[in-house]
Design a protein around this motif. Structure first.
Motif, PDB file in Angstrom:
ATOM      1  N   VAL A   1       6.172   3.990  -0.271  1.00 13.15           N
ATOM      2  CA  VAL A   1       5.871   4.948  -1.331  1.00 13.15           C
ATOM      3  C   VAL A   1       6.035   4.231  -2.661  1.00 13.15           C
ATOM      4  O   VAL A   1       7.073   3.612  -2.905  1.00 13.15           O
ATOM      5  N   CYS A   2       5.034   4.303  -3.518  1.00 15.41           N
ATOM      6  CA  CYS A   2       5.090   3.589  -4.801  1.00 15.41           C
ATOM      7  C   CYS A   2       6.034   4.308  -5.771  1.00 15.41           C
ATOM      8  O   CYS A   2       6.392   5.473  -5.560  1.00 15.41           O
ATOM      9  N   ALA A   3       6.416   3.598  -6.827  1.00 15.44           N
ATOM     10  CA  ALA A   3       7.394   4.128  -7.779  1.00 15.44           C
ATOM     11  C   ALA A   3       6.915   5.429  -8.396  1.00 15.44           C
ATOM     12  O   ALA A   3       7.675   6.380  -8.601  1.00 15.44           O
ATOM     13  N   LYS A   4       5.617   5.493  -8.688  1.00 16.62           N
ATOM     14  CA  LYS A   4       5.055   6.666  -9.326  1.00 16.62           C
ATOM     15  C   LYS A   4       5.153   7.902  -8.415  1.00 16.62           C
ATOM     16  O   LYS A   4       5.520   8.987  -8.853  1.00 16.62           O
ATOM     17  N   CYS A   5       4.822   7.709  -7.150  1.00  9.59           N
ATOM     18  CA  CYS A   5       4.877   8.824  -6.199  1.00  9.59           C
ATOM     19  C   CYS A   5       6.321   9.220  -5.912  1.00  9.59           C
ATOM     20  O   CYS A   5       6.605  10.388  -5.651  1.00  9.59           O
ATOM     21  N   LYS A   6       7.231   8.260  -5.936  1.00  9.64           N
ATOM     22  CA  LYS A   6       8.632   8.564  -5.686  1.00  9.64           C
ATOM     23  C   LYS A   6       9.215   9.456  -6.779  1.00  9.64           C
ATOM     24  O   LYS A   6      10.101  10.270  -6.520  1.00  9.64           O
TER      25      LYS A   6
ATOM     26  N   VAL B   1       0.851  -1.192   0.000  1.00 10.69           N
ATOM     27  CA  VAL B   1       0.000   0.000   0.000  1.00 10.69           C
ATOM     28  C   VAL B   1       0.884   1.238   0.000  1.00 10.69           C
ATOM     29  O   VAL B   1       1.785   1.367   0.830  1.00 10.69           O
ATOM     30  N   CYS B   2       0.627   2.135  -0.952  1.00 10.06           N
ATOM     31  CA  CYS B   2       1.373   3.394  -1.005  1.00 10.06           C
ATOM     32  C   CYS B   2       0.725   4.387  -0.039  1.00 10.06           C
ATOM     33  O   CYS B   2      -0.477   4.624  -0.100  1.00 10.06           O
ATOM     34  N   ARG B   3       1.545   4.954   0.846  1.00  6.32           N
ATOM     35  CA  ARG B   3       0.978   5.874   1.846  1.00  6.32           C
ATOM     36  C   ARG B   3       0.681   7.240   1.236  1.00  6.32           C
ATOM     37  O   ARG B   3       0.039   8.072   1.851  1.00  6.32           O
ATOM     38  N   VAL B   4       1.165   7.506   0.024  1.00  3.36           N
ATOM     39  CA  VAL B   4       0.909   8.803  -0.603  1.00  3.36           C
ATOM     40  C   VAL B   4      -0.401   8.755  -1.412  1.00  3.36           C
ATOM     41  O   VAL B   4      -1.311   9.546  -1.192  1.00  3.36           O
ATOM     42  N   CYS B   5      -0.501   7.810  -2.366  1.00  2.94           N
ATOM     43  CA  CYS B   5      -1.668   7.802  -3.249  1.00  2.94           C
ATOM     44  C   CYS B   5      -2.669   6.707  -2.893  1.00  2.94           C
ATOM     45  O   CYS B   5      -3.760   6.651  -3.462  1.00  2.94           O
ATOM     46  N   GLY B   6      -2.310   5.821  -1.958  1.00  2.56           N
ATOM     47  CA  GLY B   6      -3.255   4.789  -1.541  1.00  2.56           C
ATOM     48  C   GLY B   6      -3.306   3.585  -2.463  1.00  2.56           C
ATOM     49  O   GLY B   6      -4.082   2.663  -2.231  1.00  2.56           O
TER      50      GLY B   6
HETATM   51 ZN   LIG Z   1       1.762   6.183  -4.734  1.00  2.00          ZN
END
Ligand SMILES: [Zn+2]
Ligand SMILES: [Zn+2]
Length: 142
Positions: A135-140, A96-101
């Protein structure tokens, strides 16, 4: 997955589980299998409604419950106390990405995790699921 592949797979799974093949259950499982991912019941209902305008939310919820009890779909715990569902009932973990969910599958062999078969107090462990957060790759990239 093509429409026909999804249909054949869904029919086989419903037969195996000896669950009565109602049009509602078929539509819900087919939709979940074809879309993949981890939609909520509301998201599924919206998707099904585009194709079967008379499927009520209650119908979708009831179908999900029957499919879950038969082991054909899995409930996934996630944030905000929203229950998500998936047709992948094989053992796997989640990220689970804590930024975008964003919630993604993590294959069971991605890391070593061995739960005990029994817990103190006499509880028997039957399945387990690890939720990895970060944090997912996209948000990073942002
Ligand atoms: Zn994300
Ligand atoms: Zn999953």
């Amino acid at each position: 997955m093509t429409k026909n592949e999804a249909r054949t797979k869904v029919e086989a799974r419903l037969r195996e589980a000896e669950l009565r093949l109602t049009p509602q259950r078929f539509a819900v499982l087919e939709c979940l299998t074809r879309a993949g991912g981890h939609p909520t019941a509301d998201e599924l209902a919206a998707e099904i409604n585009r194709r079967f305008p008379r499927a009520s939310r209650a119908t979708v919820y009831n179908a999900l419950k029957a499919l879950r009890d038969a082991g054909l779909v899995r409930e996934v715990l996630s944030e905000q106390a929203v229950t998500r569902y998936e047709s992948n009932v094989e053992s796997h973990h989640h990220f689970v990405c804590r930024v975008c969910g964003r919630l993604e599958d993590v294959p069971p062999d991605a890391f070593a995790a061995t739960p005990p078969a029994r817990l103190e107090g006499g509880h028997s462990v039957e399945t387990y699921e690890v939720v990895l957060r970060g944090v997912c790759a996209k948000c990073k990239r942002k």
